[in-house]
Design a protein around this motif. Structure first.
Motif, PDB file in Angstrom:
ATOM      1  N   GLY A  34       0.578  -1.855  -0.298  1.00 32.60           N
ATOM      2  CA  GLY A  34       0.032   0.349   0.029  1.00 32.60           C
ATOM      3  C   GLY A  34       0.952   1.118   0.027  1.00 32.60           C
ATOM      4  O   GLY A  34       0.132   2.290   0.441  1.00 32.60           O
ATOM      5  N   TRP A  35       2.339   1.042  -0.154  1.00 31.96           N
ATOM      6  CA  TRP A  35       2.638   2.485  -0.646  1.00 31.96           C
ATOM      7  C   TRP A  35       2.502   3.219  -1.624  1.00 31.96           C
ATOM      8  O   TRP A  35       2.225   2.739  -2.737  1.00 31.96           O
ATOM      9  N   SER A  36       3.120   4.226  -1.347  1.00 33.58           N
ATOM     10  CA  SER A  36       2.509   5.746  -2.475  1.00 33.58           C
ATOM     11  C   SER A  36       3.966   6.061  -2.834  1.00 33.58           C
ATOM     12  O   SER A  36       5.033   5.741  -1.705  1.00 33.58           O
ATOM     13  N   PHE A  37       4.124   6.456  -3.694  1.00 31.59           N
ATOM     14  CA  PHE A  37       6.422   7.188  -4.291  1.00 31.59           C
ATOM     15  C   PHE A  37       5.931   8.435  -4.837  1.00 31.59           C
ATOM     16  O   PHE A  37       5.090   9.128  -5.177  1.00 31.59           O
ATOM     17  N   ARG A  38       7.631   8.846  -4.069  1.00 32.74           N
ATOM     18  CA  ARG A  38       7.369  10.189  -4.514  1.00 32.74           C
ATOM     19  C   ARG A  38       9.186  10.165  -5.990  1.00 32.74           C
ATOM     20  O   ARG A  38       9.901   8.989  -5.157  1.00 32.74           O
ATOM     21  N   GLN A  39       9.329  10.889  -6.298  1.00 34.24           N
ATOM     22  CA  GLN A  39      10.896  10.842  -6.683  1.00 34.24           C
ATOM     23  C   GLN A  39      12.022  11.031  -5.835  1.00 34.24           C
ATOM     24  O   GLN A  39      11.756  12.394  -4.697  1.00 34.24           O
ATOM     25  N   GLY A  40      13.265  10.783  -5.154  1.00 30.91           N
ATOM     26  CA  GLY A  40      14.069  11.033  -4.836  1.00 30.91           C
ATOM     27  C   GLY A  40      14.539  11.893  -5.040  1.00 30.91           C
ATOM     28  O   GLY A  40      14.894  12.862  -6.127  1.00 30.91           O
ATOM     29  N   SER A  41      15.225  12.537  -3.696  1.00 33.95           N
ATOM     30  CA  SER A  41      16.066  13.733  -4.158  1.00 33.95           C
ATOM     31  C   SER A  41      17.825  13.563  -5.365  1.00 33.95           C
ATOM     32  O   SER A  41      18.754  14.534  -5.388  1.00 33.95           O
ATOM     33  N   PHE A  42      17.872  11.942  -5.192  1.00 37.87           N
ATOM     34  CA  PHE A  42      19.168  11.667  -6.107  1.00 37.87           C
ATOM     35  C   PHE A  42      19.245  11.494  -7.108  1.00 37.87           C
ATOM     36  O   PHE A  42      19.993  10.468  -8.288  1.00 37.87           O
ATOM     37  N   GLY A  43      18.106  12.156  -7.813  1.00 40.64           N
ATOM     38  CA  GLY A  43      17.587  11.442  -9.513  1.00 40.64           C
ATOM     39  C   GLY A  43      16.673  10.546  -9.964  1.00 40.64           C
ATOM     40  O   GLY A  43      15.922  10.251  -8.954  1.00 40.64           O
ATOM     41  N   ARG A  44      16.437  10.665 -11.235  1.00 37.16           N
ATOM     42  CA  ARG A  44      15.620  10.057 -11.570  1.00 37.16           C
ATOM     43  C   ARG A  44      15.676   8.336 -11.153  1.00 37.16           C
ATOM     44  O   ARG A  44      14.505   7.709 -11.423  1.00 37.16           O
ATOM     45  N   ALA A  45      17.308   7.935 -10.793  1.00 35.15           N
ATOM     46  CA  ALA A  45      16.899   6.555 -10.582  1.00 35.15           C
ATOM     47  C   ALA A  45      16.327   5.632  -9.239  1.00 35.15           C
ATOM     48  O   ALA A  45      16.121   4.850  -9.177  1.00 35.15           O
ATOM     49  N   PHE A  46      16.147   6.591  -8.072  1.00 31.43           N
ATOM     50  CA  PHE A  46      16.057   6.764  -7.125  1.00 31.43           C
ATOM     51  C   PHE A  46      14.057   7.321  -6.655  1.00 31.43           C
ATOM     52  O   PHE A  46      14.154   8.173  -7.096  1.00 31.43           O
ATOM     53  N   SER A  47      13.358   6.417  -6.018  1.00 27.85           N
ATOM     54  CA  SER A  47      12.045   7.120  -5.610  1.00 27.85           C
ATOM     55  C   SER A  47      12.663   6.749  -4.014  1.00 27.85           C
ATOM     56  O   SER A  47      13.265   6.190  -3.363  1.00 27.85           O
ATOM     57  N   VAL A  48      10.944   7.600  -3.252  1.00 27.65           N
ATOM     58  CA  VAL A  48      10.294   7.171  -1.347  1.00 27.65           C
ATOM     59  C   VAL A  48       9.808   6.617  -1.608  1.00 27.65           C
ATOM     60  O   VAL A  48       8.678   7.497  -2.003  1.00 27.65           O
ATOM     61  N   ALA A  49       9.360   5.803  -1.147  1.00 28.17           N
ATOM     62  CA  ALA A  49       8.177   5.662  -0.167  1.00 28.17           C
ATOM     63  C   ALA A  49       7.636   5.667   0.691  1.00 28.17           C
ATOM     64  O   ALA A  49       7.828   5.828   1.504  1.00 28.17           O
ATOM     65  N   GLU A  50       6.080   5.809   0.060  1.00 30.40           N
ATOM     66  CA  GLU A  50       5.522   6.582   1.713  1.00 30.40           C
ATOM     67  C   GLU A  50       3.951   5.904   2.424  1.00 30.40           C
ATOM     68  O   GLU A  50       3.869   5.599   1.516  1.00 30.40           O
TER      69      GLU A  50
END
Length: 259
Positions: A34-50
């Motif tokens: 049930g996670w949602s995601f946003r782009q991380g601060s380290f570039g397109r290869a990274f995302s953060v689950a929330e």
């Protein structure tokens, strides 16, 4: 709220998945957990689950680039990444990457203990909302040859057992054939002795850190994982309540747990 790593020294402070296909990983873990995601601060290869707007894990599509296995990796807070890396080398561990600087002022390294189990160290700001429990991993578990030898290694590298000397430090207790790590009295990880092989072809049998994620309905979560390309992974039973170890579509291992 952001704390400094020194405030939670030795404790798990972040969790990351090294994947090959970030979008595939997002679809899979979004469906299962049930996670949602946003782009991380380290570039397109990274995302953060929330979960409910609170960051719980990072995903980086770096397995192919770094030639490393797809795997979940726990990071532990240290007061100085260079010192921690030196301790790893001095005690027979290995350093894979780093220390590397990340904005805005953090430093990280990817290392392995003497038996080959991979983990990370982080020196910098940590999220006060992140902790082992409901939203983040429910439990971290080290499968290794000898839990007591491992506890000595990790204790010296991460300064476990200095609760009376260092603010925010972790303490360990020896319980039968296991070692339990506690932060401010709350259990956050367990080190287990068991049948593991450093060069085993099956990653389930290698020394490793295994991440447990809590779900409200184990059978339903397993069914969703299978429907989305995951598979169940057979391995040694380690107790601790009903759980199922899953291999995600990219090969990363994790455990679904009800407790």
């Amino acid at each position: 709220m952001v704390l400094m790593a020194a405030d939670v020294i030795g404790a798990p402070c972040w969790l990351s998945l090294t994947a090959r296909d970030r979008l595939q990983a997002e679809r899979f873990y979004g469906a299962v957990l049930g996670w949602s995601f946003r782009q991380g601060s380290f570039g397109r290869a990274f995302s953060v689950a929330e979960v409910d707007g609170v960051p719980v894990a990072g995903i980086g599509a770096l397995a192919g680039e770094l030639a490393v296995p797809v795997a979940w990796t726990p990071y532990f807070a240290v007061d100085d990444a260079d010192t921690a890396v030196s301790r790893v080398r001095e005690r027979g561990g290995t350093v894979g990457v780093g220390p590397v600087s990340f904005p805005p002022g953090g430093r990280a390294a990817l290392v392995a203990d003497r038996e080959g189990a991979t983990f990370g160290v982080w020196d910098g700001g940590v999220l006060a909302e992140w902790s082992v429990g409901e939203r983040s991993p429910a439990w971290l578990e080290l499968h290794t040859v000898n839990a007591f030898d491992a506890a000595i290694f990790y204790g010296e590298v991460l300064e476990w057992g200095k609760g009376g000397e260092t603010e925010g430090a972790c303490d360990v207790s020896f319980e039968e054939d296991r070692v339990v790590l506690r932060h401010h009295g709350t259990p956050v990880a367990r080190l287990n002795s068991g049948p593991v092989e450093e060069a085993a072809p099956n990653p389930q049998l290698r020394p490793r850190w295994l991440v447990h994620f809590k779900v409200p309905d184990l059978d339903a979560a397993v069914a969703v994982a299978l429907e989305n390309g995951g598979s169940t992974a057979d391995g040694p039973e380690e107790g601790g309540g009903p759980y199922v170890t899953i291999r995600d579509p990219d090969g990363g291992l994790f455990t679904l747990d009800t407790g």
